[in-house]
Design a protein around this motif. Structure first.
Motif, mmCIF file in Angstrom:
data_model
loop_
_atom_site.group_PDB
_atom_site.id
_atom_site.type_symbol
_atom_site.label_atom_id
_atom_site.label_comp_id
_atom_site.label_asym_id
_atom_site.label_seq_id
_atom_site.Cartn_x
_atom_site.Cartn_y
_atom_site.Cartn_z
ATOM 1 N N VAL A 136 0.862 -1.177 0.000
ATOM 2 C CA VAL A 136 0.000 0.000 0.000
ATOM 3 C C VAL A 136 0.901 1.230 0.000
ATOM 4 C CG1 VAL A 136 -1.984 -1.058 1.129
ATOM 5 C CG2 VAL A 136 -0.149 -0.110 2.522
ATOM 6 N N ASP A 137 0.301 2.411 -0.181
ATOM 7 C CA ASP A 137 1.075 3.647 -0.237
ATOM 8 C C ASP A 137 1.214 4.326 1.117
ATOM 9 O OD1 ASP A 137 1.473 3.373 -2.948
ATOM 10 O OD2 ASP A 137 -0.304 4.544 -3.476
ATOM 11 N N LYS A 138 0.256 4.076 2.047
ATOM 12 C CA LYS A 138 0.264 4.746 3.344
ATOM 13 C C LYS A 138 0.675 3.761 4.431
ATOM 14 C CE LYS A 138 -3.214 8.220 2.191
ATOM 15 N NZ LYS A 138 -4.527 8.811 2.547
ATOM 16 N N ALA A 139 1.489 4.265 5.363
ATOM 17 C CA ALA A 139 2.047 3.386 6.394
ATOM 18 C C ALA A 139 1.085 3.145 7.559
ATOM 19 C CB ALA A 139 3.353 3.970 6.924
ATOM 20 N N GLU A 140 0.052 3.999 7.735
ATOM 21 C CA GLU A 140 -0.863 3.838 8.868
ATOM 22 C C GLU A 140 -1.877 2.725 8.578
ATOM 23 O OE1 GLU A 140 -2.606 7.588 9.665
ATOM 24 O OE2 GLU A 140 -0.752 8.531 10.284
ATOM 25 N N THR A 141 -1.367 1.569 8.230
ATOM 26 C CA THR A 141 -2.213 0.453 7.814
ATOM 27 C C THR A 141 -1.614 -0.859 8.309
ATOM 28 O OG1 THR A 141 -2.782 1.665 5.795
ATOM 29 C CG2 THR A 141 -3.288 -0.673 5.821
ATOM 30 N N THR A 142 -2.469 -1.793 8.679
ATOM 31 C CA THR A 142 -2.040 -3.139 9.014
ATOM 32 C C THR A 142 -2.279 -4.043 7.811
ATOM 33 O OG1 THR A 142 -2.511 -2.874 11.368
ATOM 34 C CG2 THR A 142 -2.396 -5.116 10.520
ATOM 35 N N LEU A 143 -1.245 -4.762 7.387
ATOM 36 C CA LEU A 143 -1.344 -5.691 6.261
ATOM 37 C C LEU A 143 -1.406 -7.116 6.788
ATOM 38 C CD1 LEU A 143 1.219 -4.171 3.722
ATOM 39 C CD2 LEU A 143 -1.271 -4.040 3.640
ATOM 40 N N LEU A 144 -2.288 -7.921 6.192
ATOM 41 C CA LEU A 144 -2.437 -9.316 6.596
ATOM 42 C C LEU A 144 -2.541 -10.195 5.357
ATOM 43 C CD1 LEU A 144 -4.682 -7.480 8.488
ATOM 44 C CD2 LEU A 144 -4.442 -9.548 9.858
ATOM 45 N N TRP A 145 -1.843 -11.333 5.389
ATOM 46 C CA TRP A 145 -1.974 -12.366 4.362
ATOM 47 C C TRP A 145 -2.817 -13.500 4.918
ATOM 48 C CZ3 TRP A 145 -1.479 -12.653 -0.618
ATOM 49 C CH2 TRP A 145 -0.547 -11.872 -1.299
ATOM 50 N N TYR A 146 -3.849 -13.903 4.166
ATOM 51 C CA TYR A 146 -4.702 -15.025 4.557
ATOM 52 C C TYR A 146 -4.532 -16.181 3.577
ATOM 53 C CZ TYR A 146 -7.486 -12.193 7.841
ATOM 54 O OH TYR A 146 -7.910 -11.415 8.885
ATOM 55 N N LYS A 147 -4.471 -17.396 4.126
ATOM 56 C CA LYS A 147 -4.601 -18.618 3.334
ATOM 57 C C LYS A 147 -5.903 -19.264 3.781
ATOM 58 C CE LYS A 147 -2.683 -23.263 2.847
ATOM 59 N NZ LYS A 147 -1.672 -24.218 3.376
ATOM 60 N N ASP A 148 -6.890 -19.295 2.883
ATOM 61 C CA ASP A 148 -8.252 -19.673 3.271
ATOM 62 C C ASP A 148 -8.695 -18.736 4.401
ATOM 63 O OD1 ASP A 148 -8.269 -21.690 1.322
ATOM 64 O OD2 ASP A 148 -7.297 -23.101 2.688
ATOM 65 N N GLU A 149 -8.932 -19.221 5.608
ATOM 66 C CA GLU A 149 -9.324 -18.339 6.721
ATOM 67 C C GLU A 149 -8.226 -18.211 7.771
ATOM 68 O OE1 GLU A 149 -12.003 -16.539 6.553
ATOM 69 O OE2 GLU A 149 -12.416 -17.503 4.626
ATOM 70 N N GLU A 150 -7.032 -18.671 7.451
ATOM 71 C CA GLU A 150 -5.907 -18.644 8.395
ATOM 72 C C GLU A 150 -4.988 -17.459 8.088
ATOM 73 O OE1 GLU A 150 -1.946 -21.330 9.512
ATOM 74 O OE2 GLU A 150 -3.377 -21.980 7.972
ATOM 75 N N ILE A 151 -4.623 -16.709 9.136
ATOM 76 C CA ILE A 151 -3.673 -15.607 8.972
ATOM 77 C C ILE A 151 -2.261 -16.186 8.918
ATOM 78 C CG2 ILE A 151 -2.702 -13.523 9.995
ATOM 79 C CD1 ILE A 151 -5.366 -12.966 11.285
ATOM 80 N N LEU A 152 -1.574 -15.978 7.790
ATOM 81 C CA LEU A 152 -0.221 -16.497 7.621
ATOM 82 C C LEU A 152 0.840 -15.491 8.037
ATOM 83 C CD1 LEU A 152 -0.459 -18.279 4.149
ATOM 84 C CD2 LEU A 152 -0.611 -19.305 6.418
ATOM 85 N N ASN A 153 0.568 -14.222 7.767
ATOM 86 C CA ASN A 153 1.582 -13.198 8.015
ATOM 87 C C ASN A 153 0.876 -11.867 8.190
ATOM 88 O OD1 ASN A 153 4.052 -12.059 8.347
ATOM 89 N ND2 ASN A 153 4.728 -12.257 6.231
ATOM 90 N N GLN A 154 1.407 -11.005 9.075
ATOM 91 C CA GLN A 154 0.822 -9.687 9.257
ATOM 92 C C GLN A 154 1.881 -8.714 9.754
ATOM 93 O OE1 GLN A 154 -2.236 -10.614 12.314
ATOM 94 N NE2 GLN A 154 -1.174 -9.122 13.595
ATOM 95 N N SER A 155 1.625 -7.423 9.486
ATOM 96 C CA SER A 155 2.559 -6.393 9.908
ATOM 97 C C SER A 155 1.806 -5.084 10.076
ATOM 98 C CB SER A 155 3.683 -6.221 8.880
ATOM 99 O OG SER A 155 4.583 -5.205 9.279
ATOM 100 N N SER A 156 2.066 -4.390 11.188
ATOM 101 C CA SER A 156 1.423 -3.107 11.450
ATOM 102 C C SER A 156 2.295 -1.966 10.942
ATOM 103 C CB SER A 156 1.183 -2.927 12.952
ATOM 104 O OG SER A 156 0.350 -3.956 13.450
ATOM 105 N N SER A 157 1.645 -0.955 10.387
ATOM 106 C CA SER A 157 2.323 0.253 9.889
ATOM 107 C C SER A 157 3.436 -0.090 8.908
ATOM 108 C CB SER A 157 2.878 1.064 11.068
ATOM 109 O OG SER A 157 1.837 1.459 11.929
ATOM 110 N N ALA A 158 3.154 -1.022 8.013
ATOM 111 C CA ALA A 158 4.141 -1.410 6.996
ATOM 112 C C ALA A 158 3.602 -1.062 5.618
ATOM 113 C CB ALA A 158 4.439 -2.897 7.071
ATOM 114 N N LEU A 159 4.506 -0.760 4.697
ATOM 115 C CA LEU A 159 4.108 -0.443 3.336
ATOM 116 C C LEU A 159 4.003 -1.690 2.463
ATOM 117 C CD1 LEU A 159 6.192 2.795 2.655
ATOM 118 C CD2 LEU A 159 3.740 2.618 3.068
ATOM 119 N N SER A 160 4.664 -2.771 2.863
ATOM 120 C CA SER A 160 4.608 -3.995 2.066
ATOM 121 C C SER A 160 4.803 -5.206 2.967
ATOM 122 C CB SER A 160 5.675 -3.985 0.968
ATOM 123 O OG SER A 160 6.977 -3.912 1.527
ATOM 124 N N LEU A 161 4.294 -6.347 2.482
ATOM 125 C CA LEU A 161 4.377 -7.587 3.243
ATOM 126 C C LEU A 161 4.514 -8.760 2.274
ATOM 127 C CD1 LEU A 161 4.183 -8.819 6.124
ATOM 128 C CD2 LEU A 161 1.733 -9.093 5.712
#
Length: 263
Positions: A136-161
């Motif tokens: 994303v372009d803005k850092a005030e965001t939490t990014l999360l990767w989901y596999k089906d309904e499981e959270i695989l990876n996440q990061s707060s205030s990150a521009l990429s994951l």
């Protein structure tokens, strides 16, 4: 006795005010927010203890000109709505109903930036895995990767994951979510398009592609140099052979010339 009762009542009011629960509300910049407690007869709405508007016998009166055409009251529901929210609208709002259903309720409103829909790009593909990057372009965001309904990876205030997807998991469903406390946006990823087709087609990472291109250029240069050397060698041999044939021909001519007898 009456003075003591007033003093007791005063302390009760102070204690209830001190223990009053402040409810949290979250809004998005540019959006609207409706405060959930109605005022139908007589009451006030205030921001940080400063009156913004009042209601008197069904008549709505604006007290703060900054909220003209921004704060609205619905006469049917009795609810206040703040429109065209800005970050500066964050604060503690209090609704104070004086008649009918008498109550005082406070809300802490926090206005957030809108959440951007994330973008997903393929970083590299190999025969057994695929690396994807959600950004994303803005850092005030939490990014999360989901596999089906499981959270695989996440990061707060990150521009990429990043996320590594292994070949045995290509049939699973993946999505990347960008969120803040007020809203979230989700992008579903087509693994067949992003990973499998590239892997089946022998796709390579950008570094591998650059390596192959550089190798091809070097091989082309070497081929041209070798070809030029061979052409030069052949020409040199042909030229030397031509000179030898010419010399032999000239020698035969000199031998065959008649000798002149002097009388």
């Amino acid at each position: 006795m009456e003075a003591q009762m007033r003093l007791i009542f005063f302390f009760i009011v102070m204690i209830s005010a001190a223990t009053e629960e402040i409810k949290n509300l979250k809004g998005i910049e540019g959006g609207n927010i409706t405060l959930p407690d109605p005022v139908l007869e007589l009451g006030f709405i205030s921001l940080e203890r400063k009156n913004v508007a009042m209601l008197d016998n069904g008549n709505f009166r604006m007290l703060n000109k900054n909220y003209t055409n921004k704060l609205h009251w619905d006469k049917n529901t009795g609810l206040f709505t703040i429109t065209r929210l800005q970050r500066s609208d964050s604060g503690i709002y209090t609704i104070d109903s004086k008649e009918g259903n008498i109550f005082t309720t406070s809300y802490k409103l926090t206005v957030y930036d809108p959440v951007q829909t994330p973008a997903v790009n393929t970083v590299s593909v190999s025969t057994d895995s695929c690396i994807l990057l959600c950004s994303v372009d803005k850092a005030e965001t939490t990014l999360l990767w989901y596999k089906d309904e499981e959270i695989l990876n996440q990061s707060s205030s990150a521009l990429s994951l990043p996320l590594t997807v292994h070949k045995q998991d290509f049939n699973s469903s993946y999505r990347c979510e960008a969120s803040n406390p007020a809203e979230n946006k989700t992008l579903h990823v087509n693994i067949t398009t992003s990973c499998r087709n590239n892997a089946d087609a022998g796709g390579h990472s950008p570094d591998t592609q650059r390596y192959y291109i550089l190798t091809g250029v070097i091989m082309a240069i070497v081929f041209v140099v070798v070809l030029a050397f061979l052409v030069h060698t052949v020409k040199k041999k042909f030229h030397k052979k031509s000179e030898t044939i010419t010399s032999q021909a000239q020698g035969r001519i000199r031998i065959s010339e008649p000798r002149h007898t002097i009388y």
